[in-house]
Design an enzyme around this catalytic site. Sequence first.
Site, short mmCIF file in Angstrom:
data_model
loop_
_atom_site.label_atom_id
_atom_site.label_comp_id
_atom_site.label_asym_id
_atom_site.label_seq_id
_atom_site.Cartn_x
_atom_site.Cartn_y
_atom_site.Cartn_z
N THR A 136 -6.31 -4.76 -2.96
CA THR A 136 -4.92 -4.82 -2.48
C THR A 136 -4.84 -5.66 -1.22
O THR A 136 -3.97 -6.52 -1.07
CB THR A 136 -4.37 -3.41 -2.17
N TYR A 176 -8.93 14.19 -4.37
CA TYR A 176 -8.36 12.86 -4.14
C TYR A 176 -6.89 12.98 -3.74
O TYR A 176 -6.46 12.43 -2.73
CB TYR A 176 -8.53 12.01 -5.40
N LYS A 205 -5.15 12.40 0.07
CA LYS A 205 -4.08 11.40 0.21
C LYS A 205 -2.82 12.06 0.78
O LYS A 205 -2.16 11.50 1.67
CB LYS A 205 -3.74 10.77 -1.15
N1 LIG Z 1 -7.74 1.83 -7.72
C1 LIG Z 1 -6.59 2.35 -8.07
O1 LIG Z 1 -6.18 2.28 -9.24
C2 LIG Z 1 -5.70 3.00 -7.03
C3 LIG Z 1 -4.52 3.60 -7.42
C4 LIG Z 1 -3.67 4.15 -6.47
C5 LIG Z 1 -4.03 4.10 -5.13
N2 LIG Z 1 -5.21 3.55 -4.76
C6 LIG Z 1 -5.55 3.53 -3.33
O2 LIG Z 1 -5.20 2.26 -2.81
C7 LIG Z 1 -6.06 1.94 -1.71
C8 LIG Z 1 -6.62 0.54 -1.88
O3 LIG Z 1 -7.27 0.45 -3.12
P1 LIG Z 1 -8.05 -0.88 -3.55
O4 LIG Z 1 -8.53 -0.64 -4.92
O5 LIG Z 1 -7.22 -2.06 -3.22
O6 LIG Z 1 -9.28 -0.81 -2.53
P2 LIG Z 1 -10.72 -1.50 -2.63
O7 LIG Z 1 -10.65 -2.75 -3.42
O8 LIG Z 1 -11.71 -0.49 -3.02
O9 LIG Z 1 -10.94 -1.91 -1.09
C9 LIG Z 1 -11.11 -0.91 -0.13
C10 LIG Z 1 -11.14 -1.47 1.27
O10 LIG Z 1 -11.58 -0.40 2.14
C11 LIG Z 1 -12.75 -0.83 2.85
N3 LIG Z 1 -13.73 0.26 2.97
C12 LIG Z 1 -14.24 1.01 1.99
N4 LIG Z 1 -15.17 1.84 2.49
C13 LIG Z 1 -15.24 1.59 3.81
C14 LIG Z 1 -16.02 2.11 4.89
N5 LIG Z 1 -16.93 3.08 4.69
N6 LIG Z 1 -15.82 1.63 6.12
C15 LIG Z 1 -14.91 0.67 6.33
N7 LIG Z 1 -14.15 0.11 5.38
C16 LIG Z 1 -14.31 0.57 4.13
C17 LIG Z 1 -13.37 -1.93 1.99
O11 LIG Z 1 -14.18 -2.74 2.83
P3 LIG Z 1 -15.52 -3.46 2.25
O12 LIG Z 1 -15.01 -4.64 1.47
O13 LIG Z 1 -16.26 -3.83 3.47
O14 LIG Z 1 -16.20 -2.46 1.37
C18 LIG Z 1 -12.13 -2.64 1.45
O15 LIG Z 1 -11.63 -3.54 2.39
C19 LIG Z 1 -7.10 3.03 -1.66
O16 LIG Z 1 -6.76 3.95 -0.66
C20 LIG Z 1 -7.02 3.70 -3.03
O17 LIG Z 1 -7.37 5.07 -2.99
C21 LIG Z 1 -6.05 2.97 -5.68
#
Ligand SMILES: NC(=O)c1ccc[n+]([C@@H]2O[C@H](COP(=O)([O-])OP(=O)(O)OC[C@H]3O[C@@H](n4cnc5c(N)ncnc54)[C@H](OP(=O)(O)O)[C@@H]3O)[C@@H](O)[C@H]2O)c1
Length: 273
Positions: free
Chosen positions: A61, A174, A178
């Site tokens: 995102t 989860y 949230k």
């Molecule tokens: N996946 C789904 O279908 C879905 C649906 C609804 C809501 N969401 C929520 O939407 C949000 C974004 O999702 P996304 O899929 O776009 O995320 P993503 O691609 O997994 O990216 C997560 C981000 O958080 C950072 N991060 C993860 N672990 C970390 C740590 N230990 N310390 C510092 N930074 C960290 C990552 O940095 P690095 O690149 O350095 O790892 C990355 O920039 C999340 O909160 C997720 O729960 C997801």
Amino acid sequence: MPGVRGAVCGIAGTILILLIAISLHEEPAELPRMAKDLKTLQEDYRQLNKSCFILGASGETGKELLKQIVESQLFSKVTVIGRRKINFEDEAYKDVKQEVVDFEKLEEHSAAFQEHDVGFCCLGTTKAKSGEAGFIRVDHDYVLKSAQLAKAGGCQHFNLESSKGANKGSSFLYLRVKGEVEAEVEELGFDRFSIFRPAFLMCDREEYRPTEWMTRKMMTPMAYFFPTVLTVPITTLVKAMLNNAVLQSDKKVDLLENKAIHALGKMEEEKKC
Ligand SMILES: NC(=O)c1ccc[n+]([C@@H]2O[C@H](COP(=O)([O-])OP(=O)(O)OC[C@H]3O[C@@H](n4cnc5c(N)ncnc54)[C@H](OP(=O)(O)O)[C@@H]3O)[C@@H](O)[C@H]2O)c1
């Protein structure tokens, strides 16, 4: 085997009926009334010379958000705050400032959170990747601490990417985490706090997550027939975040469920509402 075929058809039929029921049951998303068209609102917003930061800009995102922010030039200054430096090859990103922080010692990086008008938080991990404690650490502790530092640093509008079904009373970890973080960030009293509750994110994920890959394959036909129920393309979510920002609502808290995200994300630029 007729018995197995019958059972599969029965399950598929039940899922279909459930989806139709959910789809019909959901309130239609109401967009705020707009006195001006979107293009004018965007232009007005640019004139305000606002600065923003993005947390999670290396994620799916976050990187789409950064791309659309850079393309739209809605902000006069953009900072990404993350645990590692991102290599930008495109010239368009040359003015993006990067702050590399240690999320375990965020207080020591309070300067990174200062003087941003708007903050976007797209941080997150999964229990599969980080374990239960690691998930809580990132999706709750890092998010809340970042929001606290942003508030102390003068941020007026904080945008949180949460999740469909977020609920602090849920028995699912989860959804509970949230919901808890949403409520705790709300208590910080930002001038404006926008919560986005997207359903399953549709994108070509860089990182290989087999379960998400399988789910995405299964969701593809659902997304076609019931686009606003269980899924949202990341591009739509990000457009919704930016359209919502320029709409300048006077509500202190905006809670945007998946249907509203679709509606906001698809607002045509020329269309007057
Ligand atoms: N996946 C789904 O279908 C879905 C649906 C609804 C809501 N969401 C929520 O939407 C949000 C974004 O999702 P996304 O899929 O776009 O995320 P993503 O691609 O997994 O990216 C997560 C981000 O958080 C950072 N991060 C993860 N672990 C970390 C740590 N230990 N310390 C510092 N930074 C960290 C990552 O940095 P690095 O690149 O350095 O790892 C990355 O920039 C999340 O909160 C997720 O729960 C997801």
